[in-house]
Enzyme design. Structure first.
Site, PDB file in Angstrom:
ATOM      1  N   LYS A 153      13.673   7.727 -39.906  1.00  0.00           N
ATOM      2  CA  LYS A 153      13.984   8.979 -39.191  1.00  0.00           C
ATOM      3  C   LYS A 153      14.846   8.697 -37.977  1.00  0.00           C
ATOM      4  CE  LYS A 153      11.072  12.898 -40.002  1.00  0.00           C
ATOM      5  NZ  LYS A 153      10.082  13.842 -39.537  1.00  0.00           N
ATOM      6  N   LYS A 184      13.645   7.693 -63.080  1.00  0.00           N
ATOM      7  CA  LYS A 184      12.244   7.553 -62.657  1.00  0.00           C
ATOM      8  C   LYS A 184      11.670   8.931 -62.311  1.00  0.00           C
ATOM      9  CE  LYS A 184       9.291   5.761 -59.107  1.00  0.00           C
ATOM     10  NZ  LYS A 184       9.063   5.860 -57.721  1.00  0.00           N
ATOM     11  N   LYS A 193       8.912  13.478 -57.528  1.00  0.00           N
ATOM     12  CA  LYS A 193       9.022  14.831 -56.957  1.00  0.00           C
ATOM     13  C   LYS A 193      10.401  15.044 -56.346  1.00  0.00           C
ATOM     14  CE  LYS A 193       5.143  14.754 -54.397  1.00  0.00           C
ATOM     15  NZ  LYS A 193       4.180  13.827 -55.024  1.00  0.00           N
TER      16      LYS A 193
HETATM   17  P1  ADP Z   1       6.971  10.929 -55.791  1.00  0.00           P
HETATM   18  O1  ADP Z   1       8.049   9.902 -56.068  1.00  0.00           O
HETATM   19  O2  ADP Z   1       6.867  11.928 -56.880  1.00  0.00           O
HETATM   20  O3  ADP Z   1       7.068  11.542 -54.410  1.00  0.00           O
HETATM   21  P2  ADP Z   1       4.880   9.395 -54.627  1.00  0.00           P
HETATM   22  O4  ADP Z   1       5.873   8.570 -53.883  1.00  0.00           O
HETATM   23  O5  ADP Z   1       4.045  10.394 -53.884  1.00  0.00           O
HETATM   24  O6  ADP Z   1       5.635  10.139 -55.832  1.00  0.00           O
HETATM   25  O7  ADP Z   1       3.959   8.426 -55.466  1.00  0.00           O
HETATM   26  C1  ADP Z   1       2.601   8.257 -55.314  1.00  0.00           C
HETATM   27  C2  ADP Z   1       2.200   7.076 -56.184  1.00  0.00           C
HETATM   28  O8  ADP Z   1       2.518   7.335 -57.555  1.00  0.00           O
HETATM   29  C3  ADP Z   1       2.927   5.798 -55.793  1.00  0.00           C
HETATM   30  O9  ADP Z   1       1.944   4.858 -55.418  1.00  0.00           O
HETATM   31  C4  ADP Z   1       3.648   5.311 -57.023  1.00  0.00           C
HETATM   32  O10 ADP Z   1       3.219   3.995 -57.327  1.00  0.00           O
HETATM   33  C5  ADP Z   1       3.203   6.226 -58.138  1.00  0.00           C
HETATM   34  N1  ADP Z   1       4.372   6.733 -58.864  1.00  0.00           N
HETATM   35  C6  ADP Z   1       5.133   7.779 -58.523  1.00  0.00           C
HETATM   36  N2  ADP Z   1       6.117   8.006 -59.432  1.00  0.00           N
HETATM   37  C7  ADP Z   1       5.960   7.049 -60.375  1.00  0.00           C
HETATM   38  C8  ADP Z   1       6.658   6.738 -61.596  1.00  0.00           C
HETATM   39  N3  ADP Z   1       7.684   7.471 -62.015  1.00  0.00           N
HETATM   40  N4  ADP Z   1       6.224   5.694 -62.325  1.00  0.00           N
HETATM   41  C9  ADP Z   1       5.165   4.950 -61.909  1.00  0.00           C
HETATM   42  N5  ADP Z   1       4.476   5.203 -60.795  1.00  0.00           N
HETATM   43  C10 ADP Z   1       4.851   6.226 -60.020  1.00  0.00           C
END
Ligand code: ADP
Ligand code: TRP
Length: 326
Positions: A114, A193, A196
């Protein structure tokens, strides 16, 4: 071995979250060396981003607890609670803050990113890692299952604990990060991948009609129906593998290779497999959601256990630093 992890209540979980994280958190409740497993919904941390919308925060916290319980977290094996129900942690945060060096926090990603982008940051974001350190240290945690992005915070926790112990004598137990397997990158509806932030997610508890729609929207190539297809180059098949047994995978792969099957059929197979895989969890979630009293009882029972443990540690800390000991 005490395991502990916090889960941010940030919206509905998707397949990537489940296979990449949630499933592994829950599996730890059956770890043979586990003594205690503490899982909490990090609502105090969420306050650094979900602000001005109390009802949204409350609903997110409730949803996160329902998701975990529906997906198999067993409150008789693991302790589930809301972070904010344990005031001992906020007390510990202050004491830790008094010995935390600024440079430790200045290098933490969330704040640093940030800063570098010129976005104003709050003290809450800056001190976020100290609250996380208190979360971990308050329960004498040995093992902290986290995604790679959180490993830095566990390292900061160790630094803080070491400095505290150096100043006041052995008081805090040093934790270790247990990095959740990153090998399984779940792909999203566009083949990238699933995340969100890319808008390509498929939610675990998506309403069936919307689930169907999302699956139908998965990008495929334009190989005509009659022609053979390569299952390993297709996102539908890649996702199907998450849910299917080796025999089922082989059977669908053979149909890809033989030709004569359109992607629509593969999408139907994926839909059925996902519905069946999460079917029980979906029912459990609906039943629990309809019974808010039971959910609250589980969270309150968890909080009582968590408070008792955290009080032990806070008493040790109070004695060590010279505050009136409880
Ligand atoms: P996003 O990318 O949707 O914001 P987060 O960063 O909140 O997801 O991810 C929370 C957890 O879910 C992380 O610890 C990550 O290891 C797992 N995770 C998120 N997306 C994936 C994915 N596409 N494949 C494997 N693990 C994932
Ligand atoms: N910061 C973590 C995240 O965003 C959530 C969290 C808060 C946490 N406190 C914790 C994780 C303590 C492990 C241990 O994912």
């Amino acid at each position: 071995m005490n395991a502990l992890s916090g889960i941010q209540p940030t919206g509905r979980p998707h397949w990537g979250n489940y296979f990449g994280a949630i499933r592994q958190y829950i599996a730890l409740q059956d770890h043979p060396q586990r003594r205690q497993a503490f899982y909490f919904i990090a609502d105090l941390h969420a306050l650094t981003t979900v602000r001005g919308t109390p009802q949204v925060l409350r609903n997110n916290v409730r949803d996160a607890a329902l998701d975990l319980l529906a997906l198999g977290l067993d409150p008789t094996k693991a302790t589930l609670f809301r972070q904010s129900d344990v005031p001992q942690v906020t007390e510990l945060t202050w004491v830790l803050m008094t010995i935390t060096q600024m440079h430790l926090l200045e290098k933490c990603h969330a704040y640093k990113d940030k800063r570098e982008k010129g976005i104003p940051a709050d003290a809450g974001l800056f001190t976020y890692p100290v609250l996380m350190a208190a979360d971990i240290l308050a329960y004498d945690s040995d093992l902290v299952p986290v995604g790679v992005d959180q490993v830095q915070h566990v390292e900061v926790t160790r630094d803080i604990a070491q400095r505290f112990n150096g100043m006041y004598g052995e008081t805090l137990r040093l934790p270790e990060a247990y990095v959740l397997g990153t090998a399984a990158k779940v792909v999203g509806t566009d083949g990238e991948k699933m995340s969100k932030s890319y808008g390509n997610t498929i939610e675990i508890f998506e309403e069936p009609k919307k689930l169907r729609k999302k699956i139908n929207g998965i990008k495929t190539d334009s190989t005509p129906v009659e022609e053979p297809k390569n299952p390993d180059a297709d996102s539908v098949f890649t996702l199907y593998k998450l849910f299917a047994s080796p025999e089922e995978q082989e059977a669908l792969a053979a149909r890809y290779r033989a030709g004569g099957m359109g992607y629509g059929e593969a999408k139907s197979a994926l839909y059925e497999a996902a519905m069946s895989h999460f079917g029980e969890a979906r029912e459990r979630r609906e039943a629990l959601a309809a019974d808010p009293g039971t959910l609250e009882d589980i969270l309150q029972a968890g909080a009582a256990k968590a408070r008792a443990k955290a009080q032990e540690v806070v008493d040790r800390v109070r004695r060590a630093v010279g505050l009136s000991s409880g």
